[in-house]
Design an enzyme around this catalytic site. Structure first.
Site, PDB file in Angstrom:
ATOM      1  N   TYR A  51      38.786  21.353  41.376  1.00 11.90           N
ATOM      2  CA  TYR A  51      39.775  22.312  40.873  1.00 11.90           C
ATOM      3  C   TYR A  51      39.273  22.925  39.570  1.00 11.90           C
ATOM      4  O   TYR A  51      38.788  22.218  38.698  1.00 11.90           O
ATOM      5  CB  TYR A  51      41.123  21.620  40.612  1.00 11.90           C
ATOM      6  CG  TYR A  51      42.192  22.182  41.522  1.00 11.90           C
ATOM      7  CD1 TYR A  51      42.613  23.499  41.375  1.00 11.90           C
ATOM      8  CD2 TYR A  51      42.733  21.417  42.547  1.00 11.90           C
ATOM      9  CE1 TYR A  51      43.551  24.032  42.241  1.00 11.90           C
ATOM     10  CE2 TYR A  51      43.664  21.948  43.411  1.00 11.90           C
ATOM     11  CZ  TYR A  51      44.081  23.258  43.255  1.00 11.90           C
ATOM     12  OH  TYR A  51      44.999  23.793  44.110  1.00 11.90           O
ATOM     13  N   GLU A  53      41.021  26.038  37.892  1.00 12.62           N
ATOM     14  CA  GLU A  53      41.836  27.200  37.510  1.00 12.62           C
ATOM     15  C   GLU A  53      41.376  27.742  36.163  1.00 12.62           C
ATOM     16  O   GLU A  53      41.163  26.975  35.222  1.00 12.62           O
ATOM     17  CB  GLU A  53      43.314  26.805  37.427  1.00 12.62           C
ATOM     18  CG  GLU A  53      43.955  26.675  38.794  1.00 12.62           C
ATOM     19  CD  GLU A  53      45.440  26.359  38.716  1.00 12.62           C
ATOM     20  OE1 GLU A  53      46.021  26.418  37.622  1.00 12.62           O
ATOM     21  OE2 GLU A  53      46.004  26.047  39.782  1.00 12.62           O
ATOM     22  N   ASP A 197      36.967  50.947  47.566  1.00 13.20           N
ATOM     23  CA  ASP A 197      36.898  49.710  48.350  1.00 13.20           C
ATOM     24  C   ASP A 197      35.723  49.859  49.311  1.00 13.20           C
ATOM     25  O   ASP A 197      35.833  50.527  50.340  1.00 13.20           O
ATOM     26  CB  ASP A 197      38.220  49.510  49.091  1.00 13.20           C
ATOM     27  CG  ASP A 197      38.194  48.303  50.015  1.00 13.20           C
ATOM     28  OD1 ASP A 197      37.130  47.672  50.160  1.00 13.20           O
ATOM     29  OD2 ASP A 197      39.258  48.006  50.602  1.00 13.20           O
ATOM     30  N   THR A 223      34.480  43.060  50.086  1.00 13.74           N
ATOM     31  CA  THR A 223      34.362  41.753  50.709  1.00 13.74           C
ATOM     32  C   THR A 223      32.902  41.342  50.594  1.00 13.74           C
ATOM     33  O   THR A 223      32.022  42.173  50.356  1.00 13.74           O
ATOM     34  CB  THR A 223      34.740  41.800  52.198  1.00 13.74           C
ATOM     35  OG1 THR A 223      34.013  42.858  52.814  1.00 13.74           O
ATOM     36  CG2 THR A 223      36.235  42.050  52.378  1.00 13.74           C
ATOM     37  N   LYS A 226      30.731  41.156  55.026  1.00 13.80           N
ATOM     38  CA  LYS A 226      30.421  42.218  55.991  1.00 13.80           C
ATOM     39  C   LYS A 226      28.943  42.587  55.844  1.00 13.80           C
ATOM     40  O   LYS A 226      28.113  41.711  56.001  1.00 13.80           O
ATOM     41  CB  LYS A 226      31.399  43.367  55.805  1.00 13.80           C
ATOM     42  CG  LYS A 226      32.841  42.895  56.105  1.00 13.80           C
ATOM     43  CD  LYS A 226      33.909  43.963  55.952  1.00 13.80           C
ATOM     44  CE  LYS A 226      35.276  43.344  56.175  1.00 13.80           C
ATOM     45  NZ  LYS A 226      36.376  44.283  55.878  1.00 13.80           N
ATOM     46  N   ARG A 232      32.720  34.445  53.752  1.00 14.97           N
ATOM     47  CA  ARG A 232      33.981  35.175  53.618  1.00 14.97           C
ATOM     48  C   ARG A 232      34.406  35.085  52.154  1.00 14.97           C
ATOM     49  O   ARG A 232      34.379  34.015  51.562  1.00 14.97           O
ATOM     50  CB  ARG A 232      35.071  34.563  54.487  1.00 14.97           C
ATOM     51  CG  ARG A 232      34.671  34.313  55.918  1.00 14.97           C
ATOM     52  CD  ARG A 232      35.865  34.177  56.824  1.00 14.97           C
ATOM     53  NE  ARG A 232      36.356  35.502  57.129  1.00 14.97           N
ATOM     54  CZ  ARG A 232      35.755  36.354  57.961  1.00 14.97           C
ATOM     55  NH1 ARG A 232      34.659  36.010  58.596  1.00 14.97           N
ATOM     56  NH2 ARG A 232      36.246  37.554  58.165  1.00 14.97           N
TER      57      ARG A 232
HETATM   58  C1  LIG Z   1      37.676  44.117  55.625  1.00 15.72           C
HETATM   59  C2  LIG Z   1      38.298  44.994  54.640  1.00 15.72           C
HETATM   60  C3  LIG Z   1      39.238  44.494  53.728  1.00 15.72           C
HETATM   61  C4  LIG Z   1      39.879  43.149  53.806  1.00 15.72           C
HETATM   62  O1  LIG Z   1      39.135  42.064  53.884  1.00 15.72           O
HETATM   63  P1  LIG Z   1      39.723  40.644  54.360  1.00 15.72           P
HETATM   64  O2  LIG Z   1      38.700  39.743  53.813  1.00 15.72           O
HETATM   65  O3  LIG Z   1      39.797  40.712  55.844  1.00 15.72           O
HETATM   66  O4  LIG Z   1      41.060  40.466  53.727  1.00 15.72           O
HETATM   67  C5  LIG Z   1      39.705  45.365  52.755  1.00 15.72           C
HETATM   68  N1  LIG Z   1      39.297  46.634  52.698  1.00 15.72           N
HETATM   69  C6  LIG Z   1      38.413  47.151  53.584  1.00 15.72           C
HETATM   70  C7  LIG Z   1      38.015  48.588  53.458  1.00 15.72           C
HETATM   71  C8  LIG Z   1      37.898  46.351  54.583  1.00 15.72           C
HETATM   72  O5  LIG Z   1      37.057  46.877  55.460  1.00 15.72           O
END
Ligand SMILES: *Cc1c(COP(=O)(O)O)cnc(C)c1O
Length: 428
Positions: A51, A53, A197, A223, A226, A232
């Site tokens: 932990y 925080e 994003d 993220t 990807k 993740r």
């Molecule tokens: C995949 C994605 C997210 C969210 O990701 P999670 O890890 O699934 O919550 C947010 N914004 C965009 C543009 C994404 O492609």
């Protein structure tokens, strides 16, 4: 997995089955990838026990000498790699990262302008059933009917009319480049913050295959699982100092964006960070800094273009007619299939894709008119353009002759030879 095998054969068996599924199929969901074994070793480490925080040097728990060093290393790598002044590496995933940015910059009821979910945006960009559309007033922009692309003059008009406090750019299902500079000028014109994003395209930004949002956005979220090819997780990047913002927004009190973001994560939204995830993100950032990562990024785009060409040559229709990045959307309108049926059909032979809305889709989200295909995972496996052309032909044959068992048999044979030529996790 010696201990797991002894202690929990049920879970062991299912993990083994999933490994075989990943090995024997063509993974073509554009948001998926295969991490290195090094990333998975960090994820499966003792760090999950701790932990912590707070932030390095400022924790609410003792015993964080080494966790502090891990998080600091991860933050430093992120800052260097993206060229930003601040990085928060604690968000549990992409959606919580975006939630934290909203929490940092907005009050409930403030207005957000994002890309419509049905036209390629993400749930967290203002969708009515998502937190982003429930706690905030959300309006959306989309693509143009004639070319299925963003028209920045149209986005500008919407922004001028609605006067959002935050503009979100970035997408989950848009096969073309995003012009962050254009979004910056729109945000400046209406006095809005700009959130980029880049979850889907981070790997391409790092390889130089897509413009970086860093010079333009106030905040960047991504993220890590990807195209970046980590575990993740997610990161929030703050490109510039508070001073520049201070000037831009004429704030009477200076807003420290980095501080707002950190406070939004904890105590705003989260408790203890996932330290095993932080370490694994750190490992993936080190991998992304290696020269071979740029080759991987270039290859993703080359593969997507080769796939697009072969699908088009075979008579399928692509949204926008092709792709600039790692993904493409097939408009199934001229086949007899819906997206749901096509997804199931391809699944039968081991090609994993997802059904997807196409712009101005006449059908419903659970059974839309399109499928979304991507090349990151296959590129990680070592697929090149010649392989992608074979994959394209196979997919087209499946979609055009859905009831032909000999086409299915041929597809299975092709997929077996492609996956055997590019083995996944041979060490395991
Ligand atoms: C995949 C994605 C997210 C969210 O990701 P999670 O890890 O699934 O919550 C947010 N914004 C965009 C543009 C994404 O492609």
């Amino acid at each position: 997995m010696q201990q797991l095998t002894i202690q929990d054969p049920d879970i062991t068996k299912l993990i083994g089955a999933e490994l075989n599924r990943q090995r024997q199929g063509l993974e073509m969901i554009p948001s998926e990838n295969f991490t290195s074994l090094a990333v998975m070793e960090a994820l499966g480490s003792v760090l999950t026990n701790k932990y912590s925080e707070g932030y390095p040097g400022k924790r609410y728990y003792g015993g964080n000498e080494f966790i502090d060093q891990i998080e600091e290393l991860c933050r430093t790598r992120a800052k260097k790699l993206f060229g930003v002044e601040h990085a928060n590496v604690q968000p549990y995933s992409g959606s919580p990262a975006n939630q934290a940015v909203y929490f940092a910059l907005l009050e409930p009821g403030d207005m957000v302008l994002g890309m419509a979910l049905a036209q390629g945006g993400h749930l967290t960009h203002g969708y009515k059933l998502n937190f982003s559309g429930r706690f905030y007033r959300s309006v959306s922009y989309g693509v143009e009917k004639e070319n299925e692309r963003l028209d920045y003059d149209v986005v500008r008009e919407i922004a001028k009319k609605e006067k959002p406090k935050l503009i979100v750019c970035g997408a989950t299902a848009y096969p073309r480049v995003i012009d962050f500079a254009a979004f910056r000028s729109i945000a400046d014109e209406v006095g809005a913050y700009l959130l980029a994003d880049i979850s889907h395209i981070t790997g391409l930004v790092l390889s130089g295959d897509h413009q970086s949002p860093v010079p333009y956005a106030d905040i960047v979220t991504t993220t890590t699982h990807k195209t970046l090819r980590g575990p993740r997780g997610a990161m929030i990047l703050v490109p510039h100092s508070a001073d520049r913002l201070h000037d831009r927004y004429h704030q009477s009190t200076k807003r420290d964006l980095a501080g707002l973001v950190d406070a939004a994560i904890i105590p705003g939204l989260q408790g203890g960070p996932h330290n095993h995830q932080t370490a694994a993100i750190g490992v993936s950032l080190k991998e992304a800094a290696e020269p071979s990562f740029a080759d991987y990024g270039h290859q993703i785009v080359k593969n997507a273009k080769a796939l697009a060409e072969s699908l088009t040559e075979a008579g399928l229709t692509l949204v926008t007619g092709g792709t600039d990045n790692h993904l493409l959307l097939v408009n199934l309108g001229n086949t007899k299939l819906s997206g749901k049926v096509a997804e199931t059909l391809l699944d039968e032979v081991g090609i994993t894709v997802n059904k997807n809305m196409i712009p101005f889709d006449p059908r419903k989200p659970m059974d839309p008119s399109g499928i979304r295909l991507g090349t990151p995972a296959l590129t990680t496996r070592g697929f090149t353009e010649d392989d992608m052309r074979i994959v394209g032909k196979t997919i087209a044959a499946m979609l055009q002759c859905p009831d032909d068992e000999s086409v299915k048999a041929e597809a299975r044979k092709t997929i077996r030879s492609l996956t055997e030529a590019h083995p996944l996790y041979p060490e395991l």
